[in-house]
Design an enzyme around this catalytic site. Sequence first.
Site, PDB file in Angstrom:
ATOM      1  N   LYS A 109       0.751  -1.426   0.138  1.00 44.50           N
ATOM      2  CA  LYS A 109      -0.023  -0.075  -0.059  1.00 44.50           C
ATOM      3  C   LYS A 109       0.786   1.383   0.245  1.00 44.50           C
ATOM      4  CE  LYS A 109      -1.710   1.852   3.744  1.00 44.50           C
ATOM      5  NZ  LYS A 109      -1.718   3.298   3.452  1.00 44.50           N
TER       6      LYS A 109
ATOM      7  N   ILE B 257       7.431   7.330  16.633  1.00 41.99           N
ATOM      8  CA  ILE B 257       6.782   7.981  15.559  1.00 41.99           C
ATOM      9  C   ILE B 257       5.651   8.637  15.663  1.00 41.99           C
ATOM     10  CG2 ILE B 257       6.759   7.575  13.038  1.00 41.99           C
ATOM     11  CD1 ILE B 257       9.349   6.539  13.905  1.00 41.99           C
TER      12      ILE B 257
ATOM     13  N   ASP C 138       3.942   0.739  12.068  1.00 44.73           N
ATOM     14  CA  ASP C 138       2.799   0.087  11.449  1.00 44.73           C
ATOM     15  C   ASP C 138       2.443  -1.310  12.139  1.00 44.73           C
ATOM     16  OD1 ASP C 138       2.196   2.279  10.078  1.00 44.73           O
ATOM     17  OD2 ASP C 138       2.826   1.625   8.194  1.00 44.73           O
TER      18      ASP C 138
ATOM     19  N   ASP D   3      -5.363  12.537  11.855  1.00 41.68           N
ATOM     20  CA  ASP D   3      -5.599  11.282  11.698  1.00 41.68           C
ATOM     21  C   ASP D   3      -5.719  10.512  13.376  1.00 41.68           C
ATOM     22  OD1 ASP D   3      -4.392   8.409  10.990  1.00 41.68           O
ATOM     23  OD2 ASP D   3      -4.271   9.434   8.951  1.00 41.68           O
TER      24      ASP D   3
HETATM   25  C1  UD1 Z   1       4.232   7.004   6.023  1.00 43.92           C
HETATM   26  C2  UD1 Z   1       3.283   5.559   5.903  1.00 43.92           C
HETATM   27  C3  UD1 Z   1       2.770   4.948   7.196  1.00 43.92           C
HETATM   28  C4  UD1 Z   1       4.044   4.968   8.332  1.00 43.92           C
HETATM   29  C5  UD1 Z   1       4.912   6.097   8.234  1.00 43.92           C
HETATM   30  C6  UD1 Z   1       6.377   5.923   8.938  1.00 43.92           C
HETATM   31  C7  UD1 Z   1       2.291   5.949   3.701  1.00 43.92           C
HETATM   32  C8  UD1 Z   1       1.093   6.140   2.977  1.00 43.92           C
HETATM   33  N1  UD1 Z   1       2.313   6.110   5.356  1.00 43.92           N
HETATM   34  O1  UD1 Z   1       3.506   7.923   6.746  1.00 43.92           O
HETATM   35  O2  UD1 Z   1       2.189   3.978   7.144  1.00 43.92           O
HETATM   36  O3  UD1 Z   1       3.555   4.725   9.531  1.00 43.92           O
HETATM   37  O4  UD1 Z   1       5.425   6.465   6.877  1.00 43.92           O
HETATM   38  O5  UD1 Z   1       6.708   4.780   8.514  1.00 43.92           O
HETATM   39  O6  UD1 Z   1       3.366   5.958   3.127  1.00 43.92           O
HETATM   40  N2  UD1 Z   1       6.562  14.657  10.390  1.00 43.92           N
HETATM   41  C9  UD1 Z   1       6.744  16.082  10.525  1.00 43.92           C
HETATM   42  N3  UD1 Z   1       6.914  16.943   9.411  1.00 43.92           N
HETATM   43  C10 UD1 Z   1       6.695  16.372   8.366  1.00 43.92           C
HETATM   44  C11 UD1 Z   1       6.456  15.056   7.967  1.00 43.92           C
HETATM   45  C12 UD1 Z   1       6.434  14.067   9.011  1.00 43.92           C
HETATM   46  O7  UD1 Z   1       6.914  16.438  11.662  1.00 43.92           O
HETATM   47  O8  UD1 Z   1       6.682  17.440   7.466  1.00 43.92           O
HETATM   48  C13 UD1 Z   1       6.715  13.727  11.629  1.00 43.92           C
HETATM   49  C14 UD1 Z   1       5.349  12.926  11.638  1.00 43.92           C
HETATM   50  O9  UD1 Z   1       4.382  13.623  12.182  1.00 43.92           O
HETATM   51  C15 UD1 Z   1       5.561  11.778  12.317  1.00 43.92           C
HETATM   52  C16 UD1 Z   1       7.170  11.421  11.697  1.00 43.92           C
HETATM   53  O10 UD1 Z   1       7.462  12.641  11.292  1.00 43.92           O
HETATM   54  O11 UD1 Z   1       5.946  11.821  13.628  1.00 43.92           O
HETATM   55  C17 UD1 Z   1       7.076  10.113  10.641  1.00 43.92           C
HETATM   56  O12 UD1 Z   1       6.430  10.780   9.545  1.00 43.92           O
HETATM   57  P1  UD1 Z   1       6.555  10.241   8.008  1.00 43.92           P
HETATM   58  O13 UD1 Z   1       7.660   9.379   8.087  1.00 43.92           O
HETATM   59  O14 UD1 Z   1       6.296  11.511   7.291  1.00 43.92           O
HETATM   60  O15 UD1 Z   1       5.176   9.234   7.717  1.00 43.92           O
HETATM   61  P2  UD1 Z   1       4.245   9.622   6.661  1.00 43.92           P
HETATM   62  O16 UD1 Z   1       4.851   9.494   5.417  1.00 43.92           O
HETATM   63  O17 UD1 Z   1       3.045  10.238   7.013  1.00 43.92           O
END
Ligand code: UD1
Length: 422
Positions: free
Chosen positions: A23, A327, A305, A117
Amino acid sequence: MKDRFLVTGGAQLRGVVNVSGAKNSVLKLMAAALLAEGRTTLRNCPEILDVPYMKRVLEGLGCQVEINGDTVVIDTPAETSPNADFDAVRKFRASVCVLGPLTARCGRAVVALPGGDAIGSRPLDMHQSGLEKLGATTHIEHGAVVAQASKLRGANISLDFPSVGATENILTAAVLAEGTTVLDNAAREPEIFDLCEMLKQMGAKITGEGTSTITIEGVEKLHPTEHEVIGDRIVAGTWAYAAAMTQGDITVTGIAPRHLHLPLEKLKVAGAHVETYDRGFRVRMDQRPLAVDYQTLPFPGFPTDLQPMAIGISTVAQGTSVITENIFEARFRFVDELMRLGADATIDGHHVVMRGVTGLSSAPVWSSDIRAGAGLVLVALCADGVTEVHDVFHIDRGYPNFVENLQALGATIERVSTTDQF
Ligand code: UD1
């Protein structure tokens, strides 16, 4: 109409299950198809709800998208719309991955924010600052993130945290920027590697994918391609933990076991027998699992996850486990649901202490997100009686043929449609 599952506890799951494409890869690959005019074909796509949701997003931008079994064909026009509106994106957070491709291709992107979310806040600051380093301006306006750039230029970018989504948006913008981008502290998840593989087949010049420094030399144009999506390590990991929790024996195919190295190592410590093959693995458990501690970290750490599965196995383990979530801050919400089944848990900030129990008993429980929903089903398989798992549309977003696969492994589970709103 809301569906629920009726799960009867007690079965030891046994058999072979094949996992389809990831996914967390397919949605980004579909978005990357925006980068090149023409027909891009993706194979081994999972039959989950998020794929038609992403189809709707791309169609709203002007693409034609056909889903045929596990094949998705995206026909991207010479010019796409830059606006991904709220109606299209509200169903799922991953829609934000169109931001990078649209900024690169149209010089402008307006992507509505799908809002909060159930697993915690998900800001976009690193996505925005990355695009800004490449020369775009970004701001939030009327509930959408707006990026604008007359020309993107390569830059040195260092992420505060190896965010998966920010790495993807920066990559998919930098491939069409002028000059070289060096992205430091990049995410190393296998899904990032998969995206880079596809971008390279499209003509992008990328090195270092799979490490924390990715170098991208911008090119003028990309061309469409055909690509096979990598196997879903989170679905595969769910089956691995299901085998261990139910003291069963499951062989999983369609996955590179190195993508699940740490989750499988943890199962060995819990007492499972694990064999790995080229494209799969087998998990066999013939005792009550032993308690193990877990902490979630970016890849190659333990995946957030699979944290509900770690909590799930700790619920029925012999001894006490501490699970630390690093995370997403709100990912323990489903522990309250587990307590209805008799779990013995204490939450303290981002730690949860699970004292393993025997004698869980059925109760109605509610899924709060995809993985928590699957975790609830696994624990329900260990409880006496019939557990009703509600709001299973979450599970349908991430697990293809979940009920059918469980039935084939020997579980007693059925899907029931209901008009109850609760
Ligand atoms: C993706 C996955 C999700 C998985 C996650 C971590 C998809 C669709 N989803 O989510 O299933 O759990 O990776 O492996 O691929 N953050 C910030 N600022 C930002 C971006 C992120 O603070 O600009 C923080 C988030 O709040 C979180 C952490 O960084 O605490 C990790 O997020 P991120 O790795 O970006 O996860 P997603 O890409 O949203």
